[in-house]
Design a protein around this motif. Structure first.
Motif, short mmCIF file in Angstrom:
data_model
loop_
_atom_site.label_atom_id
_atom_site.label_comp_id
_atom_site.label_asym_id
_atom_site.label_seq_id
_atom_site.Cartn_x
_atom_site.Cartn_y
_atom_site.Cartn_z
N ASP A 79 18.01 0.40 -54.88
CA ASP A 79 16.93 -0.35 -55.53
C ASP A 79 16.70 -1.69 -54.84
O ASP A 79 15.57 -2.15 -54.69
N ASP A 80 17.80 -2.32 -54.41
CA ASP A 80 17.67 -3.61 -53.74
C ASP A 80 16.99 -3.46 -52.38
O ASP A 80 16.24 -4.34 -51.93
N MET A 81 17.25 -2.33 -51.72
CA MET A 81 16.61 -2.07 -50.43
C MET A 81 15.10 -1.86 -50.65
O MET A 81 14.29 -2.35 -49.85
N ARG B 17 13.38 -3.17 -53.10
CA ARG B 17 12.89 -4.54 -53.36
C ARG B 17 12.58 -5.24 -52.03
O ARG B 17 11.50 -5.81 -51.86
#
Lengths: 165, 165
Positions: free
Chosen positions: B66-68, B70
């Protein structure tokens, strides 16, 4: 031609320079650097890293997210790093938007009914470094004796300035 | 001396090399590279990137989290990138553990009652590249016309080999 095809071409010259060598999986320096994806920061050059020296972690802003903690835990517990450097930089893309407006734009652009996501923008770069150092300290998965430092990289001069908690 | 203090020393020489220049916030090449933190991969050198060329995103394994997503959304929507390269590598630290055992070890080591976290280990590196390319394609926040490529970097030779979906 895609950029990937260009990279494959450029990589051929690198392979000749690289030669065959077997460096260990664990980094020589027991340190992980947490920083931003910005194109104007070449981490190895700016910090004087040789191949095999240190773990380099990068996301938008160099923010300490759950995924960053995941990475640091593997770096520390599986590969023996014992120090973390949080390095943000001047003129960051994460200073170019506000989260609420950005989510609104994305909903419009992609035709989504809902979108609540924190893209982690910030205004003050020294404050964002301190905030992210504190997040590492606060994690129950980071040992208390890990050394945590912070800094700001100036994209115009290449200079790193320390940020203290 | 901490590693950070060593980096500050090494950075002084880099500042002289760098000089003062004002490169734009948006990368010259409209591409973001998603790869691993591994110390044996110096992305700029291996892909022939100059300062200011491309966004570089790195976590443990080079996994699409998910952070990637983002980070990719900010890279694309705020800074104009239109291509993503997913680059994993041989002899990865993410191939050295199984998630359940790793969580058990962490619970014991940190005295935690509970810990359920996916540290995203993998066994087959080509499969992990394909899986992560698919995750980008499946995201509702990535435009359909973004070019997505994949590859494996050989840490012994420096060579990148393409992985097709």
């Amino acid at each position: 031609m895609s950029y990937f095809e260009k990279f494959l071409q450029a990589n051929k010259a690198y392979v000749d320079l690289h030669g065959t060598k077997s460096l260990p999986l664990k980094p020589k320096m027991k340190v992980a650097i947490v920083t931003c994806m910005d194109s104007r920061l070449h981490v190895a050059q700016a910090l004087g890293l040789a191949l095999g020296d240190a773990h380099i972690l990068r996301n938008t802003g160099g923010r300490v997210t759950d995924d960053m903690i995941r990475s640091l835990v593997v770096s520390q517990q599986q590969m023996g790093t014992r120090e973390v450097v949080v390095l943000h930089h001047t003129d960051c893309g994460s200073q170019t938007f506000k989260n609420e407006e950005f989510c609104y734009t994305l909903r419009e652009r992609f035709g989504l009914d809902e979108l609540e996501m924190d893209f982690l923008p910030f205004t003050d770069v020294e404050e964002s470094v301190r905030e992210d150092m504190q997040k590492i300290i606060a994690s129950p998965l980071i040992p208390d004796d890990v050394i945590i430092s912070g800094g700001v990289y100036d994209v115009d001069t290449g200079r790193i300035t320390e940020v203290k908690l």
